[in-house]
Each structure stands twice: as structure tokens, then as C-alpha cells.
Scaffold this motif. Structure first.
Motif, mmCIF file in Angstrom:
data_model
loop_
_atom_site.group_PDB
_atom_site.id
_atom_site.type_symbol
_atom_site.label_atom_id
_atom_site.label_comp_id
_atom_site.label_asym_id
_atom_site.label_seq_id
_atom_site.Cartn_x
_atom_site.Cartn_y
_atom_site.Cartn_z
ATOM 1 N N TRP A 178 0.840 -1.184 0.000
ATOM 2 C CA TRP A 178 0.000 0.000 0.000
ATOM 3 C C TRP A 178 0.880 1.240 0.000
ATOM 4 O O TRP A 178 1.848 1.338 0.751
ATOM 5 C CB TRP A 178 -0.900 -0.003 1.234
ATOM 6 C CG TRP A 178 -1.954 1.041 1.194
ATOM 7 C CD1 TRP A 178 -1.881 2.291 1.744
ATOM 8 C CD2 TRP A 178 -3.234 0.960 0.562
ATOM 9 N NE1 TRP A 178 -3.038 2.985 1.488
ATOM 10 C CE2 TRP A 178 -3.889 2.186 0.767
ATOM 11 C CE3 TRP A 178 -3.869 -0.039 -0.165
ATOM 12 C CZ2 TRP A 178 -5.168 2.441 0.282
ATOM 13 C CZ3 TRP A 178 -5.150 0.222 -0.635
ATOM 14 C CH2 TRP A 178 -5.781 1.447 -0.423
ATOM 15 N N ILE A 179 0.555 2.187 -0.849
ATOM 16 C CA ILE A 179 1.308 3.437 -0.936
ATOM 17 C C ILE A 179 0.592 4.482 -0.096
ATOM 18 O O ILE A 179 -0.581 4.780 -0.329
ATOM 19 C CB ILE A 179 1.413 3.912 -2.401
ATOM 20 C CG1 ILE A 179 2.139 2.868 -3.245
ATOM 21 C CG2 ILE A 179 2.114 5.267 -2.465
ATOM 22 C CD1 ILE A 179 2.052 3.122 -4.738
ATOM 23 N N ASP A 180 1.282 5.013 0.884
ATOM 24 C CA ASP A 180 0.713 6.040 1.756
ATOM 25 C C ASP A 180 0.805 7.388 1.042
ATOM 26 O O ASP A 180 1.900 7.906 0.835
ATOM 27 C CB ASP A 180 1.469 6.068 3.077
ATOM 28 C CG ASP A 180 0.923 7.095 4.059
ATOM 29 O OD1 ASP A 180 -0.098 7.752 3.767
ATOM 30 O OD2 ASP A 180 1.537 7.237 5.140
ATOM 31 N N ILE A 181 -0.348 7.945 0.671
ATOM 32 C CA ILE A 181 -0.338 9.232 -0.042
ATOM 33 C C ILE A 181 -0.026 10.399 0.889
ATOM 34 O O ILE A 181 0.092 11.535 0.434
ATOM 35 C CB ILE A 181 -1.656 9.480 -0.804
ATOM 36 C CG1 ILE A 181 -2.852 9.564 0.145
ATOM 37 C CG2 ILE A 181 -1.862 8.408 -1.871
ATOM 38 C CD1 ILE A 181 -4.141 10.031 -0.513
ATOM 39 N N PHE A 182 0.138 10.095 2.184
ATOM 40 C CA PHE A 182 0.497 11.119 3.158
ATOM 41 C C PHE A 182 1.830 10.825 3.837
ATOM 42 O O PHE A 182 2.095 11.321 4.925
ATOM 43 C CB PHE A 182 -0.604 11.272 4.220
ATOM 44 C CG PHE A 182 -1.939 11.630 3.643
ATOM 45 C CD1 PHE A 182 -2.152 12.853 3.033
ATOM 46 C CD2 PHE A 182 -2.991 10.730 3.696
ATOM 47 C CE1 PHE A 182 -3.385 13.181 2.497
ATOM 48 C CE2 PHE A 182 -4.230 11.051 3.170
ATOM 49 C CZ PHE A 182 -4.434 12.279 2.567
ATOM 50 N N ASP A 183 2.684 10.004 3.206
ATOM 51 C CA ASP A 183 3.985 9.775 3.821
ATOM 52 C C ASP A 183 4.758 11.086 3.837
ATOM 53 O O ASP A 183 4.394 12.052 3.164
ATOM 54 C CB ASP A 183 4.751 8.637 3.142
ATOM 55 C CG ASP A 183 5.273 8.990 1.755
ATOM 56 O OD1 ASP A 183 5.131 10.143 1.303
ATOM 57 O OD2 ASP A 183 5.826 8.092 1.097
ATOM 58 N N ASP A 184 5.806 11.139 4.649
ATOM 59 C CA ASP A 184 6.529 12.400 4.848
ATOM 60 C C ASP A 184 7.005 13.039 3.554
ATOM 61 O O ASP A 184 6.905 14.255 3.383
ATOM 62 C CB ASP A 184 7.711 12.205 5.798
ATOM 63 C CG ASP A 184 7.257 11.993 7.233
ATOM 64 O OD1 ASP A 184 6.131 12.396 7.578
ATOM 65 O OD2 ASP A 184 8.045 11.418 8.012
ATOM 66 N N SER A 185 7.516 12.240 2.630
ATOM 67 C CA SER A 185 8.045 12.830 1.397
ATOM 68 C C SER A 185 6.935 13.449 0.549
ATOM 69 O O SER A 185 7.127 14.500 -0.054
ATOM 70 C CB SER A 185 8.817 11.793 0.582
ATOM 71 O OG SER A 185 7.932 10.843 0.009
ATOM 72 N N ARG A 186 5.780 12.825 0.493
ATOM 73 C CA ARG A 186 4.662 13.390 -0.278
ATOM 74 C C ARG A 186 4.008 14.547 0.469
ATOM 75 O O ARG A 186 3.647 15.550 -0.121
ATOM 76 C CB ARG A 186 3.624 12.313 -0.591
ATOM 77 C CG ARG A 186 4.038 11.377 -1.689
ATOM 78 C CD ARG A 186 2.937 10.355 -2.006
ATOM 79 N NE ARG A 186 3.443 9.352 -2.907
ATOM 80 C CZ ARG A 186 4.135 8.286 -2.536
ATOM 81 N NH1 ARG A 186 4.396 8.062 -1.275
ATOM 82 N NH2 ARG A 186 4.575 7.427 -3.433
ATOM 83 N N LEU A 187 3.853 14.371 1.766
ATOM 84 C CA LEU A 187 3.152 15.379 2.562
ATOM 85 C C LEU A 187 3.805 16.745 2.425
ATOM 86 O O LEU A 187 3.128 17.737 2.150
ATOM 87 C CB LEU A 187 3.114 14.932 4.029
ATOM 88 C CG LEU A 187 2.162 15.684 4.938
ATOM 89 C CD1 LEU A 187 0.722 15.540 4.486
ATOM 90 C CD2 LEU A 187 2.302 15.187 6.371
ATOM 91 N N THR A 188 5.105 16.800 2.567
ATOM 92 C CA THR A 188 5.786 18.093 2.525
ATOM 93 C C THR A 188 6.015 18.605 1.106
ATOM 94 O O THR A 188 6.253 19.790 0.912
ATOM 95 C CB THR A 188 7.141 18.013 3.251
ATOM 96 O OG1 THR A 188 7.924 16.976 2.657
ATOM 97 C CG2 THR A 188 6.948 17.739 4.735
ATOM 98 N N ARG A 189 5.891 17.734 0.119
ATOM 99 C CA ARG A 189 6.161 18.124 -1.266
ATOM 100 C C ARG A 189 4.898 18.403 -2.072
ATOM 101 O O ARG A 189 4.893 19.269 -2.949
ATOM 102 C CB ARG A 189 6.968 16.991 -1.916
ATOM 103 C CG ARG A 189 7.528 17.257 -3.262
ATOM 104 C CD ARG A 189 8.483 16.149 -3.699
ATOM 105 N NE ARG A 189 8.033 14.782 -3.434
ATOM 106 C CZ ARG A 189 7.204 14.102 -4.227
ATOM 107 N NH1 ARG A 189 6.738 14.658 -5.321
ATOM 108 N NH2 ARG A 189 6.854 12.868 -3.925
ATOM 109 N N LEU A 190 3.811 17.694 -1.789
ATOM 110 C CA LEU A 190 2.616 17.781 -2.641
ATOM 111 C C LEU A 190 1.446 18.548 -2.027
ATOM 112 O O LEU A 190 0.488 18.850 -2.728
ATOM 113 C CB LEU A 190 2.131 16.366 -2.996
ATOM 114 C CG LEU A 190 3.125 15.478 -3.736
ATOM 115 C CD1 LEU A 190 2.530 14.093 -3.942
ATOM 116 C CD2 LEU A 190 3.522 16.103 -5.060
ATOM 117 N N TYR A 191 1.522 18.823 -0.737
ATOM 118 C CA TYR A 191 0.397 19.461 -0.038
ATOM 119 C C TYR A 191 0.798 20.829 0.510
ATOM 120 O O TYR A 191 1.960 21.070 0.821
ATOM 121 C CB TYR A 191 -0.092 18.566 1.102
ATOM 122 C CG TYR A 191 -0.605 17.222 0.631
ATOM 123 C CD1 TYR A 191 -1.917 17.063 0.223
ATOM 124 C CD2 TYR A 191 0.230 16.107 0.602
ATOM 125 C CE1 TYR A 191 -2.390 15.832 -0.213
ATOM 126 C CE2 TYR A 191 -0.230 14.870 0.167
ATOM 127 C CZ TYR A 191 -1.540 14.740 -0.236
ATOM 128 O OH TYR A 191 -1.998 13.518 -0.660
#
Length: 176
Positions: free
Chosen positions: A45-58
């Protein structure tokens, strides 16, 4: 490549783009992960809120609300997410997503809405409308010269208003 200054561009009748980047880019990354999550394979499962995505995409505001929601003791038992459902498909069950389409709207008040549609129930045998189209609206803003997701809006229950993920996170942080 020659650069034209904004005042000169204005005099020449050129307009500056609303974003320095493509407003659909962060949405596509989230939807690619969601598609993989529901692909029907045994992939992790890919966490769409993992640290790398959270700080980069949101957006910063979204991140602040997410981090407050995660701190709530009522957060999901896995300790990964404050949600007990997939916030993109707006449920706990889905099939491999089909007929995915993106429709970015013109920017208004600093926000570009990217409307994503897909079918999520094509494999269901529980009486679900297999051809029903799910609509998710991503509100994308420009922060520090790049497009980031500021909110995710899903359809509410019949007769109810649409669901803002940011509002949901505020309620979770309050223990509601």
C-alpha cells in the motif's frame, strides 16, 4: 533563452500563468498511487500522506491540519493515518480504478480546481452501481512557486454537502 520581465510582458499583452508549474502534477502523483493501491495486485500500500509526499505535494495549511489530526488518540490503529478509509475513493473498498480522467478548471481566487473522475465499483457484486462515476475535486494553490494540493473534496451522502478533507482533519483533531 531570452527572459521577458513581467512589466514588459504586460506591455506586450502577454499574461503570466497562474502557476509556475502544472496544477495537475501533484494530483496525478496522488492518483497514480491510488490507482496502484487498488490495482488488484499484492503490491504494498502506498501512503499518499507519507513524509516525502506530505511536505512536497500538499500546502502548509493542509500539512498542519494533517499533523494535528494524526496526534489525536482516535487516529487509525495502524498509527499511519488518522483515516479509517481511503480519502480518494471515499470508502474502505474499491476495485481497480477505471476510466480515470482529469479536468483542470480555470484558476479563480488563487486556486485551480482539478476535477478527477473514475469508476471504482466495476468488480463489485454487492448491488453497487458498477458504472457509477466517482468525482473528487482537488483544490490546488501555488506555494513558493509550485503547485500544491490545499484540499480534497469528495461528494457527501445524498442530501448532504460535499466533504472537505481539511474540515474532516479539523474534526478528527478535535476528537469528533
Amino acid at each position: 533563452m531570452k527572459k521577458i520581465s513581467l512589466p514588459l510582458a504586460f506591455l506586450l499583452g502577454l499574461s503570466a500563468p497562474a502557476f509556475a508549474g502544472d496544477a495537475t502534477a501533484p494530483v496525478k502523483e496522488i492518483m497514480d498511487a491510488t490507482m496502484k493501491n487498488w490495482s488488484g495486485t499484492d503490491a504494498d500500500w502506498i501512503d499518499i500522506f507519507d513524509d516525502s509526499r506530505l511536505t512536497r505535494l500538499y500546502s502548509k495549511d493542509f500539512v498542519t491540519k494533517y499533523q494535528a489530526a494524526v496526534q489525536n488518540p482516535a487516529a487509525d490503529e495502524d498509527g499511519i493515518s488518522p483515516f479509517d478509509y481511503d480519502v480518494i475513493v471515499n470508502g474502505q473498498d474499491a476495485c481497480p480504478l477505471q476510466d480515470l480522467a482529469y479536468a483542470p478548471k480555470p484558476a479563480a481566487n488563487g486556486t485551480t480546481e482539478v476535477v478527477v473522475t473514475f469508476k471504482k465499483a466495476t468488480c463489485m457484486d454487492d448491488g453497487s452501481d458498477k458504472q457509477a462515476v466517482t468525482t473528487v475535486r482537488f483544490e490546488v494553490i501555488d506555494e513558493a512557486g509550485k503547485p500544491v494540493i490545499d484540499d480534497v473534496i469528495t461528494a457527501g451522502d445524498p442530501g448532504q454537502p460535499d466533504n472537505s478533507l481539511k474540515n474532516t482533519m479539523v474534526q478528527i483533531a478535535k476528537g469528533e
